[in-house]
Motif scaffolding. Sequence first.
Motif, PDB file in Angstrom:
ATOM      1  N   ALA A   1       1.132  92.654  41.562  1.00 15.05           N
ATOM      2  CA  ALA A   1       0.875  91.224  41.375  1.00 15.05           C
ATOM      3  C   ALA A   1       1.334  90.426  42.594  1.00 15.05           C
ATOM      4  CB  ALA A   1       1.578  90.731  40.117  1.00 15.05           C
TER       5      ALA A   1
ATOM      6  N   GLU B   1       0.274  86.682  28.896  1.00 18.82           N
ATOM      7  CA  GLU B   1       1.002  87.788  29.514  1.00 18.82           C
ATOM      8  C   GLU B   1       1.875  88.493  28.487  1.00 18.82           C
ATOM      9  OE1 GLU B   1       3.680  90.350  31.381  1.00 18.82           O
ATOM     10  OE2 GLU B   1       4.354  88.585  30.283  1.00 18.82           O
TER      11      GLU B   1
ATOM     12  N   GLU C   1       1.795  92.417  27.571  1.00 18.78           N
ATOM     13  CA  GLU C   1       3.003  93.259  27.651  1.00 18.78           C
ATOM     14  C   GLU C   1       3.211  94.022  26.346  1.00 18.78           C
ATOM     15  OE1 GLU C   1       6.592  94.885  29.299  1.00 18.78           O
ATOM     16  OE2 GLU C   1       4.630  94.281  30.041  1.00 18.78           O
TER      17      GLU C   1
ATOM     18  N   LEU D   1      -0.485  88.297  35.888  1.00 15.09           N
ATOM     19  CA  LEU D   1       0.795  88.244  36.601  1.00 15.09           C
ATOM     20  C   LEU D   1       0.650  87.597  37.973  1.00 15.09           C
ATOM     21  CD1 LEU D   1       2.472  91.625  35.634  1.00 15.09           C
ATOM     22  CD2 LEU D   1       3.308  89.328  35.119  1.00 15.09           C
TER      23      LEU D   1
ATOM     24  N   HIS E   1      -3.810  92.535  33.179  1.00 11.95           N
ATOM     25  CA  HIS E   1      -2.375  92.266  33.219  1.00 11.95           C
ATOM     26  C   HIS E   1      -1.951  91.884  34.639  1.00 11.95           C
ATOM     27  CE1 HIS E   1       1.735  93.509  31.294  1.00 11.95           C
ATOM     28  NE2 HIS E   1       1.743  92.278  31.755  1.00 11.95           N
ATOM     29  N   VAL E   2      -2.427  92.622  35.627  1.00  8.54           N
ATOM     30  CA  VAL E   2      -2.094  92.300  37.017  1.00  8.54           C
ATOM     31  C   VAL E   2      -2.660  90.929  37.375  1.00  8.54           C
ATOM     32  CG1 VAL E   2      -2.439  92.950  39.438  1.00  8.54           C
ATOM     33  CG2 VAL E   2      -1.841  94.696  37.757  1.00  8.54           C
TER      34      VAL E   2
ATOM     35  N   LEU F   1      11.580  87.257  32.166  1.00  9.96           N
ATOM     36  CA  LEU F   1      10.548  88.293  32.300  1.00  9.96           C
ATOM     37  C   LEU F   1      11.114  89.528  32.995  1.00  9.96           C
ATOM     38  CD1 LEU F   1       7.317  86.388  33.415  1.00  9.96           C
ATOM     39  CD2 LEU F   1       7.751  87.467  31.223  1.00  9.96           C
TER      40      LEU F   1
ATOM     41  N   ARG G   1       9.519  93.234  33.991  1.00 13.89           N
ATOM     42  CA  ARG G   1       8.331  94.078  34.018  1.00 13.89           C
ATOM     43  C   ARG G   1       8.555  95.216  35.001  1.00 13.89           C
ATOM     44  NH1 ARG G   1       8.242  91.420  30.238  1.00 13.89           N
ATOM     45  NH2 ARG G   1       6.679  89.935  29.552  1.00 13.89           N
TER      46      ARG G   1
ATOM     47  N   LEU H   1       0.613  83.999  37.214  1.00 22.34           N
ATOM     48  CA  LEU H   1       1.963  83.584  36.815  1.00 22.34           C
ATOM     49  C   LEU H   1       2.874  83.416  38.028  1.00 22.34           C
ATOM     50  CD1 LEU H   1       3.109  85.555  33.638  1.00 22.34           C
ATOM     51  CD2 LEU H   1       3.214  83.115  34.005  1.00 22.34           C
ATOM     52  N   LEU H   2       2.854  84.383  38.919  1.00 24.28           N
ATOM     53  CA  LEU H   2       3.706  84.302  40.109  1.00 24.28           C
ATOM     54  C   LEU H   2       3.330  83.111  40.981  1.00 24.28           C
ATOM     55  CD1 LEU H   2       3.949  88.068  41.161  1.00 24.28           C
ATOM     56  CD2 LEU H   2       5.732  86.663  40.114  1.00 24.28           C
TER      57      LEU H   2
ATOM     58  N   VAL I   1       4.824  94.480  39.084  1.00 25.35           N
ATOM     59  CA  VAL I   1       5.212  93.260  39.802  1.00 25.35           C
ATOM     60  C   VAL I   1       4.806  93.344  41.270  1.00 25.35           C
ATOM     61  CG1 VAL I   1       7.177  91.837  40.526  1.00 25.35           C
ATOM     62  CG2 VAL I   1       7.086  92.758  38.208  1.00 25.35           C
TER      63      VAL I   1
END
Length: 93
Positions: free
Chosen positions: A21, A57, A61, A80, A76-77, A11, A13, A83-84, A18
């Motif tokens: 996020a 995601e 993107e 993310l 999107h945030v 990934l 971004r 995801l994190l 990032v």
Amino acid sequence: MCQITHELSALRRPGLLVAAASHGTANYERRRDLRRMLRVAIPASPRAALEKLLPIEAALERRRKTADKNYSLARHVDILVALLAEAHAFRQV
């Protein structure tokens, strides 16, 4: 290296995306947030959550890069953030 680990490491971004996020992970609550984001039953494991989150995601993107009018920066945030947080939990197992 497993497929999920490979996808996560690949990934790339924008830094601001990032960073936003990363700040959001402090308030991440798995039960509340995954239910809202995925609109399905909460996945049993971080791996299962990542398998659902990664394609979402990726679609966001693509929309961001093509300036699609349906792109949502907030969504999107959110994705993310999840995801994190799920990647962190996945690596702890």
